[in-house]
Design a protein around this motif. Structure first.
Motif, PDB file in Angstrom:
ATOM      1  N   ILE A   1      -4.892  -6.371  -4.822  1.00  0.00           N
ATOM      2  CA  ILE A   1      -4.493  -7.215  -3.700  1.00  0.00           C
ATOM      3  C   ILE A   1      -5.726  -7.761  -2.987  1.00  0.00           C
ATOM      4  CG2 ILE A   1      -3.379  -7.183  -1.438  1.00  0.00           C
ATOM      5  CD1 ILE A   1      -1.355  -5.210  -2.633  1.00  0.00           C
ATOM      6  N   LEU A   2      -6.740  -6.924  -2.802  1.00  0.00           N
ATOM      7  CA  LEU A   2      -7.966  -7.393  -2.142  1.00  0.00           C
ATOM      8  C   LEU A   2      -8.733  -8.372  -3.029  1.00  0.00           C
ATOM      9  CD1 LEU A   2      -9.183  -4.130  -0.412  1.00  0.00           C
ATOM     10  CD2 LEU A   2      -8.111  -6.126   0.627  1.00  0.00           C
TER      11      LEU A   2
ATOM     12  N   LEU B   1      -2.130   8.507  -5.649  1.00  0.00           N
ATOM     13  CA  LEU B   1      -3.321   8.041  -4.953  1.00  0.00           C
ATOM     14  C   LEU B   1      -4.134   7.051  -5.778  1.00  0.00           C
ATOM     15  CD1 LEU B   1      -4.902   8.405  -2.334  1.00  0.00           C
ATOM     16  CD2 LEU B   1      -6.200  10.199  -3.458  1.00  0.00           C
ATOM     17  N   THR B   2      -4.388   7.357  -7.046  1.00  0.00           N
ATOM     18  CA  THR B   2      -5.215   6.488  -7.885  1.00  0.00           C
ATOM     19  C   THR B   2      -4.528   5.153  -8.144  1.00  0.00           C
ATOM     20  OG1 THR B   2      -6.112   8.443  -8.946  1.00  0.00           O
ATOM     21  CG2 THR B   2      -6.472   6.341 -10.050  1.00  0.00           C
ATOM     22  N   GLY B   3      -3.261   5.189  -8.482  1.00  0.00           N
ATOM     23  CA  GLY B   3      -2.526   3.950  -8.724  1.00  0.00           C
ATOM     24  C   GLY B   3      -2.418   3.095  -7.476  1.00  0.00           C
ATOM     25  N   GLY B   4      -2.276   3.737  -6.333  1.00  0.00           N
ATOM     26  CA  GLY B   4      -2.223   2.993  -5.078  1.00  0.00           C
ATOM     27  C   GLY B   4      -3.529   2.282  -4.786  1.00  0.00           C
ATOM     28  N   PHE B   5      -4.654   2.965  -5.068  1.00  0.00           N
ATOM     29  CA  PHE B   5      -5.953   2.315  -4.867  1.00  0.00           C
ATOM     30  C   PHE B   5      -6.144   1.151  -5.831  1.00  0.00           C
ATOM     31  CE2 PHE B   5      -7.730   6.399  -2.940  1.00  0.00           C
ATOM     32  CZ  PHE B   5      -7.541   5.925  -1.655  1.00  0.00           C
ATOM     33  N   VAL B   6      -5.633   1.278  -7.041  1.00  0.00           N
ATOM     34  CA  VAL B   6      -5.729   0.174  -8.006  1.00  0.00           C
ATOM     35  C   VAL B   6      -4.938  -1.030  -7.505  1.00  0.00           C
ATOM     36  CG1 VAL B   6      -5.066  -0.568 -10.321  1.00  0.00           C
ATOM     37  CG2 VAL B   6      -6.191   1.632  -9.994  1.00  0.00           C
TER      38      VAL B   6
ATOM     39  N   GLY C   1       0.807  -1.222   0.000  1.00  0.00           N
ATOM     40  CA  GLY C   1       0.000   0.000   0.000  1.00  0.00           C
ATOM     41  C   GLY C   1       0.834   1.263   0.000  1.00  0.00           C
ATOM     42  N   PRO C   2       1.684   1.463   1.007  1.00  0.00           N
ATOM     43  CA  PRO C   2       2.497   2.683   1.007  1.00  0.00           C
ATOM     44  C   PRO C   2       3.439   2.789  -0.188  1.00  0.00           C
ATOM     45  CG  PRO C   2       2.510   1.670   3.173  1.00  0.00           C
ATOM     46  CD  PRO C   2       1.821   0.717   2.251  1.00  0.00           C
TER      47      PRO C   2
END
Length: 118
Positions: free
Chosen positions: A87-88, A77-82, A68-69
């Protein structure tokens, strides 16, 4: 009331309800029997497939904790959420793999296989 006080009360209410749920769930016979059955299945998988069992149990912790970090830092932010979404998405696949290994371990046990330690 300020937002800070409301947030604090919400957290306290959540933990109180969580404790009550744990107390009532611990007295439920059906849940206790299901937990014992799941424990037997996990021990059976650990007996026949110890490496896969370890990977399925702890393999998703590292990407979620450190991915995540790192993804937020690298992709924003957007790429991290993707990345976190992917992962989820992996969690149901790990659950299906665990069910498959439980079935394979049950079949090996029915054949009389003693596991990897034998």
């Amino acid at each position: 009331m300020t937002q800070k006080e409301i947030f604090t009360l919400a957290i306290v209410a959540f933990f109180v309800l969580l404790i009550l749920f744990i107390i009532f769930a611990s007295k439920n016979k059906k849940l206790m029997n299901q937990a014992k059955e799941n424990t037997k299945k996990q021990k059976l998988v650990a007996k026949h497939y110890p490496t896969y069992d370890f990977a399925l149990r702890y393999g998703s912790v590292v990407p979620i904790t450190f991915g995540g970090p790192l993804a937020f830092q690298t992709y924003g932010l957007t790429g991290g959420f993707v990345v976190l979404g992917l992962i989820l998405f992996l969690l149901p696949l790990l659950h299906m793999a665990s069910l498959f290994l439980q079935e394979q371990a049950r079949l090996r046990e029915a054949e009389g296989d003693e596991g990897y330690k034998a």
